[in-house]
Design a protein around this motif. Structure first.
Motif, PDB file in Angstrom:
ATOM      1  N   LEU A 171      68.513 -73.909  22.205  1.00 28.23           N
ATOM      2  CA  LEU A 171      68.450 -73.349  23.548  1.00 28.23           C
ATOM      3  C   LEU A 171      69.675 -72.498  23.860  1.00 28.23           C
ATOM      4  CD1 LEU A 171      66.938 -76.400  25.472  1.00 28.23           C
ATOM      5  CD2 LEU A 171      65.799 -74.219  24.961  1.00 28.23           C
ATOM      6  N   ILE A 172      70.835 -72.924  23.397  1.00 31.28           N
ATOM      7  CA  ILE A 172      72.045 -72.112  23.595  1.00 31.28           C
ATOM      8  C   ILE A 172      71.887 -70.757  22.900  1.00 31.28           C
ATOM      9  CG2 ILE A 172      74.507 -71.904  23.056  1.00 31.28           C
ATOM     10  CD1 ILE A 172      74.704 -74.973  23.402  1.00 31.28           C
ATOM     11  N   ARG A 173      71.384 -70.778  21.671  1.00 32.63           N
ATOM     12  CA  ARG A 173      71.186 -69.518  20.945  1.00 32.63           C
ATOM     13  C   ARG A 173      70.199 -68.608  21.675  1.00 32.63           C
ATOM     14  NH1 ARG A 173      69.808 -70.305  14.790  1.00 32.63           N
ATOM     15  NH2 ARG A 173      70.070 -68.022  14.860  1.00 32.63           N
ATOM     16  N   ALA A 174      69.141 -69.191  22.219  1.00 33.75           N
ATOM     17  CA  ALA A 174      68.154 -68.398  22.952  1.00 33.75           C
ATOM     18  C   ALA A 174      68.768 -67.774  24.202  1.00 33.75           C
ATOM     19  CB  ALA A 174      66.961 -69.272  23.328  1.00 33.75           C
ATOM     20  N   ALA A 175      69.555 -68.565  24.937  1.00 32.44           N
ATOM     21  CA  ALA A 175      70.209 -68.052  26.141  1.00 32.44           C
ATOM     22  C   ALA A 175      71.164 -66.909  25.787  1.00 32.44           C
ATOM     23  CB  ALA A 175      70.958 -69.176  26.841  1.00 32.44           C
ATOM     24  N   LYS A 176      71.886 -67.075  24.705  1.00 34.41           N
ATOM     25  CA  LYS A 176      72.810 -66.026  24.263  1.00 34.41           C
ATOM     26  C   LYS A 176      72.053 -64.745  23.925  1.00 34.41           C
ATOM     27  CE  LYS A 176      76.352 -65.036  20.800  1.00 34.41           C
ATOM     28  NZ  LYS A 176      77.095 -65.506  19.619  1.00 34.41           N
ATOM     29  N   TRP A 177      70.918 -64.862  23.234  1.00 35.48           N
ATOM     30  CA  TRP A 177      70.095 -63.697  22.892  1.00 35.48           C
ATOM     31  C   TRP A 177      69.618 -62.988  24.158  1.00 35.48           C
ATOM     32  CZ3 TRP A 177      65.109 -62.108  23.888  1.00 35.48           C
ATOM     33  CH2 TRP A 177      64.597 -61.089  23.088  1.00 35.48           C
ATOM     34  N   LEU A 178      69.245 -63.749  25.168  1.00 34.41           N
ATOM     35  CA  LEU A 178      68.725 -63.163  26.400  1.00 34.41           C
ATOM     36  C   LEU A 178      69.752 -62.319  27.143  1.00 34.41           C
ATOM     37  CD1 LEU A 178      66.626 -66.206  27.583  1.00 34.41           C
ATOM     38  CD2 LEU A 178      65.733 -63.861  27.426  1.00 34.41           C
ATOM     39  N   ASP A 179      71.023 -62.662  27.023  1.00 38.86           N
ATOM     40  CA  ASP A 179      72.080 -61.910  27.724  1.00 38.86           C
ATOM     41  C   ASP A 179      72.833 -60.948  26.819  1.00 38.86           C
ATOM     42  OD1 ASP A 179      71.409 -63.243  30.009  1.00 38.86           O
ATOM     43  OD2 ASP A 179      73.367 -64.146  30.370  1.00 38.86           O
ATOM     44  N   ALA A 180      72.507 -60.918  25.537  1.00 34.41           N
ATOM     45  CA  ALA A 180      73.286 -60.144  24.574  1.00 34.41           C
ATOM     46  C   ALA A 180      73.287 -58.653  24.898  1.00 34.41           C
ATOM     47  CB  ALA A 180      72.735 -60.365  23.167  1.00 34.41           C
ATOM     48  N   ASN A 181      74.424 -58.030  24.607  1.00 35.10           N
ATOM     49  CA  ASN A 181      74.563 -56.560  24.728  1.00 35.10           C
ATOM     50  C   ASN A 181      74.086 -56.041  26.079  1.00 35.10           C
ATOM     51  OD1 ASN A 181      75.465 -56.432  21.992  1.00 35.10           O
ATOM     52  ND2 ASN A 181      73.328 -56.540  21.319  1.00 35.10           N
ATOM     53  N   ASP A 182      74.631 -56.648  27.135  1.00 36.08           N
ATOM     54  CA  ASP A 182      74.284 -56.219  28.498  1.00 36.08           C
ATOM     55  C   ASP A 182      72.779 -56.213  28.742  1.00 36.08           C
ATOM     56  OD1 ASP A 182      76.969 -55.848  29.279  1.00 36.08           O
ATOM     57  OD2 ASP A 182      76.994 -53.867  28.344  1.00 36.08           O
ATOM     58  N   ASN A 183      72.161 -57.311  28.390  1.00 41.74           N
ATOM     59  CA  ASN A 183      70.722 -57.512  28.649  1.00 41.74           C
ATOM     60  C   ASN A 183      69.817 -56.583  27.841  1.00 41.74           C
ATOM     61  OD1 ASN A 183      71.609 -59.371  30.522  1.00 41.74           O
ATOM     62  ND2 ASN A 183      70.989 -58.211  32.318  1.00 41.74           N
ATOM     63  N   ALA A 184      70.299 -56.135  26.684  1.00 42.84           N
ATOM     64  CA  ALA A 184      69.518 -55.189  25.874  1.00 42.84           C
ATOM     65  C   ALA A 184      68.192 -55.769  25.407  1.00 42.84           C
ATOM     66  CB  ALA A 184      70.349 -54.738  24.672  1.00 42.84           C
ATOM     67  N   ASN A 185      68.086 -57.089  25.346  1.00 42.54           N
ATOM     68  CA  ASN A 185      66.854 -57.714  24.859  1.00 42.54           C
ATOM     69  C   ASN A 185      65.857 -58.047  25.964  1.00 42.54           C
ATOM     70  OD1 ASN A 185      67.810 -57.760  22.163  1.00 42.54           O
ATOM     71  ND2 ASN A 185      68.963 -59.647  22.581  1.00 42.54           N
ATOM     72  N   ARG A 186      66.172 -57.699  27.190  1.00 39.32           N
ATOM     73  CA  ARG A 186      65.334 -58.145  28.305  1.00 39.32           C
ATOM     74  C   ARG A 186      63.926 -57.510  28.303  1.00 39.32           C
ATOM     75  NH1 ARG A 186      67.990 -60.768  32.521  1.00 39.32           N
ATOM     76  NH2 ARG A 186      69.752 -61.910  31.630  1.00 39.32           N
ATOM     77  N   GLU A 187      63.799 -56.271  27.850  1.00 40.23           N
ATOM     78  CA  GLU A 187      62.464 -55.677  27.807  1.00 40.23           C
ATOM     79  C   GLU A 187      61.577 -56.442  26.827  1.00 40.23           C
ATOM     80  OE1 GLU A 187      62.340 -51.483  27.229  1.00 40.23           O
ATOM     81  OE2 GLU A 187      63.590 -51.052  28.976  1.00 40.23           O
ATOM     82  N   GLU A 188      62.142 -56.762  25.655  1.00 40.48           N
ATOM     83  CA  GLU A 188      61.386 -57.553  24.686  1.00 40.48           C
ATOM     84  C   GLU A 188      61.057 -58.924  25.257  1.00 40.48           C
ATOM     85  OE1 GLU A 188      61.753 -59.464  20.184  1.00 40.48           O
ATOM     86  OE2 GLU A 188      63.281 -58.045  20.877  1.00 40.48           O
ATOM     87  N   ALA A 189      62.038 -59.529  25.929  1.00 42.25           N
ATOM     88  CA  ALA A 189      61.802 -60.840  26.537  1.00 42.25           C
ATOM     89  C   ALA A 189      60.691 -60.773  27.584  1.00 42.25           C
ATOM     90  CB  ALA A 189      63.088 -61.363  27.166  1.00 42.25           C
ATOM     91  N   SER A 190      60.677 -59.712  28.370  1.00 43.52           N
ATOM     92  CA  SER A 190      59.650 -59.561  29.409  1.00 43.52           C
ATOM     93  C   SER A 190      58.260 -59.441  28.793  1.00 43.52           C
ATOM     94  CB  SER A 190      59.955 -58.330  30.273  1.00 43.52           C
ATOM     95  OG  SER A 190      61.191 -58.489  30.949  1.00 43.52           O
ATOM     96  N   LYS A 191      58.171 -58.754  27.669  1.00 40.15           N
ATOM     97  CA  LYS A 191      56.873 -58.647  26.981  1.00 40.15           C
ATOM     98  C   LYS A 191      56.417 -60.010  26.466  1.00 40.15           C
ATOM     99  CE  LYS A 191      57.539 -53.822  25.647  1.00 40.15           C
ATOM    100  NZ  LYS A 191      57.883 -52.871  24.561  1.00 40.15           N
ATOM    101  N   ILE A 192      57.352 -60.771  25.925  1.00 41.77           N
ATOM    102  CA  ILE A 192      57.020 -62.117  25.454  1.00 41.77           C
ATOM    103  C   ILE A 192      56.538 -62.981  26.610  1.00 41.77           C
ATOM    104  CG2 ILE A 192      58.010 -64.255  24.519  1.00 41.77           C
ATOM    105  CD1 ILE A 192      59.844 -62.427  22.792  1.00 41.77           C
ATOM    106  N   LEU A 193      57.275 -62.948  27.719  1.00 45.97           N
ATOM    107  CA  LEU A 193      56.946 -63.798  28.864  1.00 45.97           C
ATOM    108  C   LEU A 193      55.638 -63.392  29.529  1.00 45.97           C
ATOM    109  CD1 LEU A 193      60.478 -64.139  30.489  1.00 45.97           C
ATOM    110  CD2 LEU A 193      59.257 -65.871  29.171  1.00 45.97           C
TER     111      LEU A 193
END
Length: 473
Positions: free
Chosen positions: A304-326
């Motif tokens: 869970l820590i690793r997942a949280a870190k991925w979600l905030d990495a590089n100024d939220n760069a992964n958020r679009e991908e996360a939104s598609k997953i969700l």
């Protein structure tokens, strides 16, 4: 998607990664052996005693660490094969963890605390991991918004000036009362952050949200109320508002933005504006589970820590991908555009009034994942403020309950293992040698009242509306 397919897909993904990363037939066989035994050859944490797990969640964007830990293979790399299962409501979810139907769950931060003190269901629930900061909003119907607008100052662009205080709502409620109509708002559960944030906002604007009196058998929360609050499951908030059953609600995303997209309501304030960087959800397990399966507990916390870190990495760069997953139906199931509206750092209030809120959802930065005792104590003070705790308690009582439920010791072991394995660096976490579990006094509340978790009784005395130390209803 059926859960057995999730599990099959999880196993396939980690097998594939292990095989692809191993050169030569012998290495491929070795990689498969690693998978069978634990997925990790590290000795930092022992092998998982219970590798097959079922976790519950509610369809909200802040369940994201669970979805990402599954989709990115972090659970599997810890030797855990996880099924995620959406739950109908928070009570069903809590009951599932208590009776063992679920091994753990995305929980309201107040749920483990309430269970431990016996408000509602009595059970020993702990949390080794805080899932996020912020993420909620308060939405009102279009009619209520139009009635509020004349009472709200405008900024230089002619738009409503934020944050919007509840004193703009007070005359609307008074007029409704004069006409014999009750003002009703929805929140997701009696011990939810949403209940306490909504009450905080209303009380800061001089509107009494009502008391609970469990010692008298009254758990409605409406004693002396000027605004009547009731429970509505998060995904049902927009339809309940549209039907006119309630005049507004406090909920997590994407259900505030859904009201904007559907044109049925207007979010007036986010919880970031009520209490900047407030704690929101936690991951809850029974104390028995943590003691019976200590390695499993640490390993799931690592994932869970690793997942949280991925979600905030590089100024939220992964958020679009996360939104598609969700956006997929078996996670949150709302349109990508609705989820991305807040997950990518903006928030739309009135239709067309989109403003930057880069920290609307925080999953890792600001030590978001660390289970602070002071966060737990704030929830307990609100339970006392509104009568869910019937009688005054000593400061030591607050400290003792917080330490029973919030488990930074487990978190620290998981974080240290990640540091040892080069998945994280020490500067990404609190200094575990000196950390007390108490944040410095927090000043960024809407009503400018300072909260010091080391002085809970003193804090309660500062709040204008609510029970004080000697009060019993």
């Amino acid at each position: 998607m059926p859960t057995f397919i999730q599990k099959l897909r999880s196993r396939y993904r980690v097998v594939k990664r292990s095989i692809q990363s191993a050169p030569g037939a012998v290495s491929r066989i070795a990689a498969l052996a690693v998978l069978v035994t634990a997925s990790h050859s590290t000795l930092a944490v022992g092998l998982a005693e219970k590798p097959d797990l079922r976790f519950g969640f509610i369809k909200l964007t802040d369940m994201a660490p669970l979805a990402i830990a599954l989709e990115k293979g972090y659970f599997e790399e810890e030797g855990l094969f996880v099924e995620l299962e959406a739950q109908a409501n928070w009570k069903v979810l809590l009951d599932g963890v208590i009776d063992g139907n679920l091994d753990g769950a995305h929980m309201l931060a107040g749920q483990p605390l309430a269970a431990t003190i016996g408000y509602g269901t009595k059970a020993d629930i702990i949390t080794p991991f805080s899932m996020d900061l912020n993420g909620n909003g308060i939405t009102v119907s279009n009619d209520v918004w139009e009635a509020m607008k004349p009472n709200i100052p405008k900024n230089s662009e002619g738009r409503p000036q934020h944050p919007i205080h509840a004193d703009a709502l007070k005359p609307v409620i008074q007029q409704m009362a004069d006409e014999g109509e009750s003002f009703k708002m929805g929140m997701v559960f009696p011990v939810s952050t949403h209940n306490y944030e909504l009450r905080y906002w209303l009380a800061a604007g001089g509107i009494h949200p009502g008391y609970y009196a469990p010692h008298k058998g009254d758990t409605s929360g409406r004693l002396q109320a000027e605004a009547q609050l009731s429970v509505t499951p998060p995904p049902q908030m927009p339809s309940t508002l549209e039907a006119g059953t309630i005049h507004g609600y406090c909920v997590g995303e994407p259900w505030n933005q859904q009201a904007v997209f559907k044109g049925i309501g207007v979010p007036v304030i986010t919880d970031y504006e009520i209490w900047k960087n407030n704690p929101e959800k936690v991951f809850g397990i029974t104390k028995e589970f943590s003691e019976k399966y200590p390695n499993t507990t640490i390993r799931l916390t690592k994932a869970l820590i690793r997942a949280a870190k991925w979600l905030d990495a590089n100024d939220n760069a992964n958020r679009e991908e996360a939104s598609k997953i969700l956006s997929q139906s078996y996670y949150v199931g709302a349109d990508y555009e609705v989820i991305a509206n807040s997950m990518t750092g903006t928030f739309e209030y009135e239709k067309g009034d989109t403003r930057p809120v880069p920290d609307f959802n925080v999953f890792f930065r600001h030590n978001a994942t660390y289970p602070y005792y002071s966060d737990a104590i704030w929830y307990l003070t609100q339970m006392r403020r509104w009568g869910q705790i019937s009688e005054a308690k000593t400061d030591d009582w607050y400290f003792d309950v917080a330490k029973q439920v919030y488990r930074p010791d487990i978190y620290a072991r998981a974080a240290k293992a990640l540091i040892e394995e080069d998945y994280a660096s020490a500067d990404e976490f609190p200094d575990f040698e000196t950390e007390t579990g108490f944040k410095p006094p927090q000043t960024e509340f809407l009503d400018e009242v300072t909260y010091d978790g080391s002085k809970p009784t003193e804090y309660l005395e500062k709040l204008d509306i609510g029970l004080k130390s000697g009060d019993v209803l």
